[in-house]
Design an enzyme around this catalytic site. Structure first.
Site, PDB file in Angstrom:
ATOM      1  CG  HIS A   1      -1.934  -1.050   1.269  1.00  0.00           C
ATOM      2  ND1 HIS A   1      -2.823  -1.277   0.242  1.00  0.00           N
ATOM      3  CD2 HIS A   1      -2.196  -2.004   2.211  1.00  0.00           C
ATOM      4  CE1 HIS A   1      -3.596  -2.311   0.547  1.00  0.00           C
ATOM      5  NE2 HIS A   1      -3.225  -2.779   1.736  1.00  0.00           N
TER       6      HIS A   1
ATOM      7  CG  ASP B   1      -2.627  -8.692   0.714  1.00  0.00           C
ATOM      8  OD1 ASP B   1      -1.965  -9.063   1.688  1.00  0.00           O
ATOM      9  OD2 ASP B   1      -3.653  -7.958   0.815  1.00  0.00           O
TER      10      ASP B   1
ATOM     11  CG  HIS C   1      -6.357  -5.630   1.754  1.00  0.00           C
ATOM     12  ND1 HIS C   1      -5.827  -6.579   2.610  1.00  0.00           N
ATOM     13  CD2 HIS C   1      -7.518  -5.205   2.309  1.00  0.00           C
ATOM     14  CE1 HIS C   1      -6.637  -6.718   3.657  1.00  0.00           C
ATOM     15  NE2 HIS C   1      -7.676  -5.904   3.496  1.00  0.00           N
TER      16      HIS C   1
ATOM     17  CG  ASP D   1      -4.798 -10.377   3.384  1.00  0.00           C
ATOM     18  OD1 ASP D   1      -4.487 -10.916   2.303  1.00  0.00           O
ATOM     19  OD2 ASP D   1      -4.472  -9.206   3.677  1.00  0.00           O
TER      20      ASP D   1
HETATM   21  C1  OKS Z   1      -7.850   0.790   7.656  1.00  0.00           C
HETATM   22  C2  OKS Z   1      -6.837  -0.221   7.250  1.00  0.00           C
HETATM   23  C3  OKS Z   1      -7.400  -1.584   7.373  1.00  0.00           C
HETATM   24  C4  OKS Z   1      -7.020  -2.558   6.354  1.00  0.00           C
HETATM   25  C5  OKS Z   1      -5.557  -2.659   6.084  1.00  0.00           C
HETATM   26  C6  OKS Z   1      -5.269  -3.776   5.146  1.00  0.00           C
HETATM   27  C7  OKS Z   1      -3.869  -4.213   5.259  1.00  0.00           C
HETATM   28  C8  OKS Z   1      -3.539  -5.332   4.359  1.00  0.00           C
HETATM   29  N1  OKS Z   1      -7.283   1.876   8.343  1.00  0.00           N
HETATM   30  N2  OKS Z   1      -3.140  -5.046   3.129  1.00  0.00           N
HETATM   31  O1  OKS Z   1      -2.772  -5.972   2.270  1.00  0.00           O
HETATM   32  O2  OKS Z   1      -3.595  -6.497   4.676  1.00  0.00           O
HETATM   33 ZN    ZN Z   2      -3.976  -7.468   2.711  1.00  0.00          ZN
END
Ligand code: OKS
Ligand code: ZN
Length: 375
Positions: free
Chosen positions: A188, A229, A231, A317
């Site tokens: 991210h 992943d 996300h 995840d």
């Molecule tokens: C909100 C963040 C919550 C989700 C984060 C996801 C992290 C992750 N403030 N990314 O691949 O696993």
């Molecule tokens: Zn993730």
């Protein structure tokens, strides 16, 4: 498969985050790594804690991140405490909206540490910044999941050194695969933004590292990033959006974090058009079969690109019992996933990203790697 790991990655350990409107214990815990480490050991994987001391991290970080952001990560905690902030962590509380920036061009000039953590969203507002000649400093976070503790930067650099040590071993030897067991994760993180537990974009920096350290008499190697992943890796996508030499392909939960990216019509820009692929999949129903079917399509795209190296953002995840995600992939599904990735038949660097179901995270990661190896 060889595994690179460092205990320094465990040093980042914030007590809480804000998620779904609540203060909750931090999901991206150090235990994640020790559980995976133990599981891999008991499955006979060779785990090396020997990191390459010769890699100049800063030189490689700056190929992806801005100098002022790196300076911020180095100094944020100290400055925060000096200004009277609590000693637990730096956590923003104010994010100037793009419209606020338009109305007040001085918004980024604050020297207040709380504001500097949050004065934010450079990536979304850079044109506004240029328009109003706002200095690009202090603009470093877009959510509440990246508290900076006393040791966060140390752990972040260790995480990157694990990744680049693995990348160097893969690109300079005859290995066909290697796993960087590291945290904090990276996909991210943007040039000047931390978010989603990520500070430095390990896999993006590794892609550039491989391209820049390859032998000068060969042409710059093409690299494919396959992001499995749950996300969308907004940071990895952005790093190579206009670059046809790095392909980015992601499978991820539709309409979930990071919310504003990961749509199918994000296909790259300029010369990079046609080298970015997003596969958002429905939440709630995506299980092993649906996931593997789409992964086959993603893998076909990677094969057609003919990369010299494949870098995998390895998140588990997507697991059915993951506490913050919404797919239904099972522990045995990860064996299949590893096998499908192996069918690309290219030297492959796996880099750890997300996965928060502590009871199963070890087995799930180990199954991806074992599935890959048995093909
Ligand atoms: C909100 C963040 C919550 C989700 C984060 C996801 C992290 C992750 N403030 N990314 O691949 O696993
Ligand atoms: Zn993730």
């Amino acid at each position: 498969m060889k595994v690179i790991f460092s205990k320094e990655c465990l040093l980042h350990d914030p007590p809480f985050e804000v998620l779904g409107g609540q203060r909750v214990p931090y999901f991206e815990k150090p235990e994640r790594l020790t559980i995976i480490e133990n599981e891999l050991r008991s499955n006979g994987f060779e785990i090396s804690e020997e990191l390459d001391p010769d890699i100049e991290l800063k030189e490689h970080i700056l190929r992806v991140h801005s100098a002022d952001y790196l300076d911020y990560l180095e100094t944020a905690y100290e400055t925060w405490v000096k200004q009277g902030g609590n000693e637990i962590s730096v956590l923003p509380e104010a994010f100037p909206h793009v419209n606020l920036l338009k109305a007040s061009p001085n918004v980024a000039q604050t020297t207040n540490a709380i504001a500097r953590a949050g004065v934010s969203s450079l990536e979304f507002t850079s044109t506004v910044f240029e328009l109003f000649r706002i200095p690009h400093e202090g603009l470093y976070c877009f959510d509440l999941s990246c508290p900076i503790t006393k040791d966060t930067h140390k752990a972040t650099l260790a995480s990157l050194r694990v990744t680049l040590t693995a990348a160097k071993l893969l690109s300079s030897s005859a290995l066909d695969s290697i796993f960087a067991l590291c945290r904090p994760p990276g996909h991210h993180a943007m040039p000047s933004l931390c978010a989603g537990y990520c500070f430095l974009n390990n896999i993006a920096i590794a892609a550039r590292f491989i391209q820049h350290t390859s032998s000068p008499d060969t042409t710059k190697p093409k690299v494919a990033i396959l992001d499995i992943d749950y996300h969308h890796g907004n940071g990895s996508q952005a790093a190579f959006y206009d670059d046809p030499s790095v392909l980015y392909v992601s499978l991820h939960g539709e309409n979930d974090y990071p919310y504003f990216t990961g749509f199918t019509d994000e296909q790259g820009s300029g010369e990079g058009e046609g080298y970015n692929f997003n596969f958002p999949l429905p939440r709630g129903t995506t299980g092993d079969d649906e996931y593997c079917e789409t992964l086959q399509r993603a893998v076909a795209i990677v094969q057609k690109f003919e990369p010299a190296f494949v870098l995998v953002s390895l998140g588990v995840d997507t697991f059915i019992d993951d506490p913050i995600s919404d797919f239904k992939v099972t522990t045995s599904g990860y064996l299949r996933i590893g096998g499908i990735i192996a069918s690309i038949h290219r030297p492959t660097l796996f880099v750890m990203e997300g996965g928060y179901a502590l009871e199963s995270i070890g087995k799930n990661v180990s199954n991806i790697l074992r599935g890959f190896e048995s093909k």
